[in-house]
Design a protein around this motif. Structure first.
Motif, PDB file in Angstrom:
ATOM      1  N   LYS A  18      26.097 -35.916  43.778  1.00 17.47           N
ATOM      2  CA  LYS A  18      26.592 -36.019  45.153  1.00 17.47           C
ATOM      3  C   LYS A  18      28.107 -35.865  45.183  1.00 17.47           C
ATOM      4  O   LYS A  18      28.661 -35.213  46.075  1.00 17.47           O
ATOM      5  CB  LYS A  18      26.200 -37.374  45.745  1.00 17.47           C
ATOM      6  CG  LYS A  18      26.691 -37.581  47.178  1.00 17.47           C
ATOM      7  CD  LYS A  18      26.331 -38.962  47.706  1.00 17.47           C
ATOM      8  CE  LYS A  18      26.894 -39.170  49.104  1.00 17.47           C
ATOM      9  NZ  LYS A  18      26.608 -40.546  49.612  1.00 17.47           N
ATOM     10  N   ALA A  19      28.780 -36.447  44.187  1.00 16.84           N
ATOM     11  CA  ALA A  19      30.243 -36.336  44.116  1.00 16.84           C
ATOM     12  C   ALA A  19      30.672 -34.878  43.961  1.00 16.84           C
ATOM     13  O   ALA A  19      31.670 -34.440  44.547  1.00 16.84           O
ATOM     14  CB  ALA A  19      30.772 -37.169  42.957  1.00 16.84           C
ATOM     15  N   LEU A  20      29.907 -34.118  43.180  1.00 16.12           N
ATOM     16  CA  LEU A  20      30.220 -32.703  43.008  1.00 16.12           C
ATOM     17  C   LEU A  20      30.023 -31.934  44.311  1.00 16.12           C
ATOM     18  O   LEU A  20      30.823 -31.064  44.669  1.00 16.12           O
ATOM     19  CB  LEU A  20      29.356 -32.098  41.903  1.00 16.12           C
ATOM     20  CG  LEU A  20      29.665 -32.561  40.473  1.00 16.12           C
ATOM     21  CD1 LEU A  20      28.677 -31.943  39.489  1.00 16.12           C
ATOM     22  CD2 LEU A  20      31.087 -32.197  40.078  1.00 16.12           C
ATOM     23  N   GLU A  21      28.961 -32.262  45.044  1.00 17.94           N
ATOM     24  CA  GLU A  21      28.717 -31.600  46.333  1.00 17.94           C
ATOM     25  C   GLU A  21      29.847 -31.889  47.320  1.00 17.94           C
ATOM     26  O   GLU A  21      30.215 -31.025  48.122  1.00 17.94           O
ATOM     27  CB  GLU A  21      27.382 -32.058  46.916  1.00 17.94           C
ATOM     28  CG  GLU A  21      26.167 -31.543  46.163  1.00 17.94           C
ATOM     29  CD  GLU A  21      24.854 -31.972  46.799  1.00 17.94           C
ATOM     30  OE1 GLU A  21      24.913 -32.699  47.822  1.00 17.94           O
ATOM     31  OE2 GLU A  21      23.798 -31.585  46.301  1.00 17.94           O
ATOM     32  N   GLU A  22      30.405 -33.090  47.219  1.00 21.70           N
ATOM     33  CA  GLU A  22      31.498 -33.462  48.127  1.00 21.70           C
ATOM     34  C   GLU A  22      32.750 -32.621  47.899  1.00 21.70           C
ATOM     35  O   GLU A  22      33.596 -32.507  48.782  1.00 21.70           O
ATOM     36  CB  GLU A  22      31.829 -34.950  47.959  1.00 21.70           C
ATOM     37  CG  GLU A  22      30.728 -35.867  48.459  1.00 21.70           C
ATOM     38  CD  GLU A  22      30.980 -37.339  48.108  1.00 21.70           C
ATOM     39  OE1 GLU A  22      30.296 -38.198  48.661  1.00 21.70           O
ATOM     40  OE2 GLU A  22      31.862 -37.603  47.258  1.00 21.70           O
ATOM     41  N   GLN A  23      32.851 -32.014  46.729  1.00 17.48           N
ATOM     42  CA  GLN A  23      34.049 -31.236  46.414  1.00 17.48           C
ATOM     43  C   GLN A  23      34.122 -29.932  47.211  1.00 17.48           C
ATOM     44  O   GLN A  23      35.211 -29.369  47.378  1.00 17.48           O
ATOM     45  CB  GLN A  23      34.122 -30.940  44.919  1.00 17.48           C
ATOM     46  CG  GLN A  23      34.172 -32.184  44.031  1.00 17.48           C
ATOM     47  CD  GLN A  23      35.172 -33.223  44.517  1.00 17.48           C
ATOM     48  OE1 GLN A  23      36.370 -32.956  44.603  1.00 17.48           O
ATOM     49  NE2 GLN A  23      34.676 -34.401  44.857  1.00 17.48           N
ATOM     50  N   PHE A  24      32.994 -29.457  47.715  1.00  9.83           N
ATOM     51  CA  PHE A  24      33.021 -28.229  48.515  1.00  9.83           C
ATOM     52  C   PHE A  24      33.960 -28.377  49.707  1.00  9.83           C
ATOM     53  O   PHE A  24      34.664 -27.440  50.079  1.00  9.83           O
ATOM     54  CB  PHE A  24      31.606 -27.882  48.997  1.00  9.83           C
ATOM     55  CG  PHE A  24      30.709 -27.321  47.929  1.00  9.83           C
ATOM     56  CD1 PHE A  24      30.947 -26.064  47.379  1.00  9.83           C
ATOM     57  CD2 PHE A  24      29.630 -28.050  47.469  1.00  9.83           C
ATOM     58  CE1 PHE A  24      30.121 -25.540  46.394  1.00  9.83           C
ATOM     59  CE2 PHE A  24      28.789 -27.542  46.478  1.00  9.83           C
ATOM     60  CZ  PHE A  24      29.039 -26.280  45.938  1.00  9.83           C
ATOM     61  N   ALA A  25      33.955 -29.555  50.293  1.00 10.32           N
ATOM     62  CA  ALA A  25      34.791 -29.793  51.474  1.00 10.32           C
ATOM     63  C   ALA A  25      36.272 -29.792  51.128  1.00 10.32           C
ATOM     64  O   ALA A  25      37.119 -29.630  52.016  1.00 10.32           O
ATOM     65  CB  ALA A  25      34.402 -31.126  52.125  1.00 10.32           C
ATOM     66  N   HIS A  26      36.610 -29.973  49.849  1.00 12.16           N
ATOM     67  CA  HIS A  26      38.018 -30.039  49.434  1.00 12.16           C
ATOM     68  C   HIS A  26      38.585 -28.667  49.060  1.00 12.16           C
ATOM     69  O   HIS A  26      39.777 -28.548  48.768  1.00 12.16           O
ATOM     70  CB  HIS A  26      38.164 -30.988  48.238  1.00 12.16           C
ATOM     71  CG  HIS A  26      37.676 -32.379  48.506  1.00 12.16           C
ATOM     72  ND1 HIS A  26      37.803 -32.986  49.721  1.00 12.16           N
ATOM     73  CD2 HIS A  26      37.048 -33.289  47.693  1.00 12.16           C
ATOM     74  CE1 HIS A  26      37.277 -34.210  49.672  1.00 12.16           C
ATOM     75  NE2 HIS A  26      36.806 -34.408  48.447  1.00 12.16           N
ATOM     76  N   LEU A  27      37.737 -27.652  49.045  1.00 14.96           N
ATOM     77  CA  LEU A  27      38.196 -26.307  48.677  1.00 14.96           C
ATOM     78  C   LEU A  27      38.800 -25.633  49.909  1.00 14.96           C
ATOM     79  O   LEU A  27      38.152 -24.829  50.591  1.00 14.96           O
ATOM     80  CB  LEU A  27      37.034 -25.490  48.115  1.00 14.96           C
ATOM     81  CG  LEU A  27      36.405 -26.046  46.835  1.00 14.96           C
ATOM     82  CD1 LEU A  27      35.172 -25.253  46.451  1.00 14.96           C
ATOM     83  CD2 LEU A  27      37.419 -26.048  45.692  1.00 14.96           C
ATOM     84  N   ASP A  28      40.045 -25.956  50.181  1.00 15.80           N
ATOM     85  CA  ASP A  28      40.725 -25.483  51.386  1.00 15.80           C
ATOM     86  C   ASP A  28      41.894 -24.562  51.041  1.00 15.80           C
ATOM     87  O   ASP A  28      42.016 -24.085  49.909  1.00 15.80           O
ATOM     88  CB  ASP A  28      41.210 -26.675  52.216  1.00 15.80           C
ATOM     89  CG  ASP A  28      42.077 -27.630  51.395  1.00 15.80           C
ATOM     90  OD1 ASP A  28      42.513 -27.245  50.280  1.00 15.80           O
ATOM     91  OD2 ASP A  28      42.336 -28.745  51.865  1.00 15.80           O
ATOM     92  N   GLU A  29      42.776 -24.344  52.005  1.00 10.27           N
ATOM     93  CA  GLU A  29      43.911 -23.462  51.799  1.00 10.27           C
ATOM     94  C   GLU A  29      44.859 -23.997  50.730  1.00 10.27           C
ATOM     95  O   GLU A  29      45.511 -23.225  50.020  1.00 10.27           O
ATOM     96  CB  GLU A  29      44.665 -23.278  53.119  1.00 10.27           C
ATOM     97  CG  GLU A  29      45.787 -22.249  53.063  1.00 10.27           C
ATOM     98  CD  GLU A  29      45.316 -20.859  52.672  1.00 10.27           C
ATOM     99  OE1 GLU A  29      46.141 -20.103  52.111  1.00 10.27           O
ATOM    100  OE2 GLU A  29      44.142 -20.514  52.906  1.00 10.27           O
TER     101      GLU A  29
END
Length: 322
Positions: A18-29
């Motif tokens: 789940k923690a790894l899935e949460e990282q998608f939201a952090h892939l920003d500009e």
């Protein structure tokens, strides 16, 4: 008790997944800008961390270095006692801390800024001191640690490691880093063998290459196959050019069809248009070809289509490629 261990293990893995899935939201500009900054860096990527973040930082630095982005790790405690001299204005410093408030790291930020190196912070808190002071921030926040006490870094270190790998691979692709480039930094051990050995290093050459003229009988070819011990023979024409291949498998088919091995010419039973290779081909690449085509051997030819080498799976096994 065994089931209890398994249940705990499943819970830990589920939490970290789940923690790894949460990282998608952090892939920003900010992530993109940080990668571009590192890509254009003419110095080194200096990774800084302490404790568990330091262990992860060491691995990230090693991964960056082995995938085309020069990098090394600096411990913040040692940095305060002289190792800051390793950092130059041409470097990018990657600071790692889940809290973003690690005193040993925060205390050296002013000095790094004075040196003139660019700063990228990787923390779990966008409002932390490190995130605020850095030029760019990559968030690695997780909603829950796998540790039931919420104290031991578990899911957060997994997320940090994954984000480090994401940076390294993104840079690898952006730089067009190839397998040949990778080989230059991995010459040792079995990995080095897989990457650096060419067919010229492992093939049978000269008189050890099995060759039979297309007009010869199957019986004569069998003698050549038996003598050279590679389970095949290259079939050549009057100019010595490769026109086909005759293997143990071809022999089995010949026997099944009750073909006269004494009076039948190779040209009538050989496999034409056989797979060939160049002597400069990497052995690992040849292995990939042989596995995909489900063949046990390869004939190596020169520019004039003449056989100059031969090898089989056993040769690759002995060379440590397989």
């Amino acid at each position: 008790m065994t089931q209890s261990y398994i249940a705990t293990a499943k819970r830990v893995i589920e939490t970290e997944a789940k923690a790894l899935e949460e990282q998608f939201a952090h892939l920003d500009e900010q992530f993109s800008q940080a990668c571009e900054l590192m890509k254009e860096c003419v110095g080194r990527i200096i990774v800084v961390g302490i404790g568990k973040s330091g262990h992860i930082g060491n691995k990230i630095a090693a991964t960056l270095a082995s995938t085309g982005t020069p990098s090394f790790f600096v411990h913040p405690g040692e940095a305060s006692h002289g190792d800051l001299g390793m950092i130059t204005s041409q470097d990018v410093v990657l600071l790692i801390s889940n809290s973003g408030e690690t005193h040993e790291i925060v205390s050296i930020i002013p000095v790094i800024k004075r040196i003139g190196a660019a700063l990228v912070a990787m923390t779990g808190s966008p409002s932390s001191s490190m995130a605020t002071l850095a030029d760019l921030h990559i968030c690695i926040g997780v909603s829950q640690e796998a540790c039931p006490l919420g104290l031991a870094p578990t899911a957060s270190t997994t997320a940090t490691l994954a984000m480090g790998d994401a940076i390294a691979v993104a840079l690898l692709e952006a730089k067009g880093f190839t397998a040949d480039d990778f080989a230059l930094s991995h010459p040792g051990g079995s990995l080095g063998k897989r990457l650096l050995l060419t067919l010229k290093d492992v093939m049978h050459a000269g008189d050890n290459v099995p060759r039979s003229h297309q007009s010869q009988s199957i019986k004569d070819a069998l003698l050549e196959i038996s003598t050279k011990g590679l389970g095949m023979t290259a079939v050549i024409d009057d100019d010595g050019k490769l026109v086909g291949l005759f293997t143990d498998g071809d022999l089995r088919r010949v026997l099944e069809h009750r073909i006269d091995i004494h009076n039948t010419a190779l040209v009538d039973v050989m496999t034409p248009n056989c797979t060939t290779a160049d002597e400069h081909m990497l052995a690992a690449q040849a292995l990939n070809i042989m596995e995909k085509k489900r063949i046990n051997g390869l004939i190596v030819i020169d520019e004039q289509q003449r056989p100059i080498g031969a090898l089989n799976m056993q040769d690759l096994l002995r060379a440590g490629v397989l």
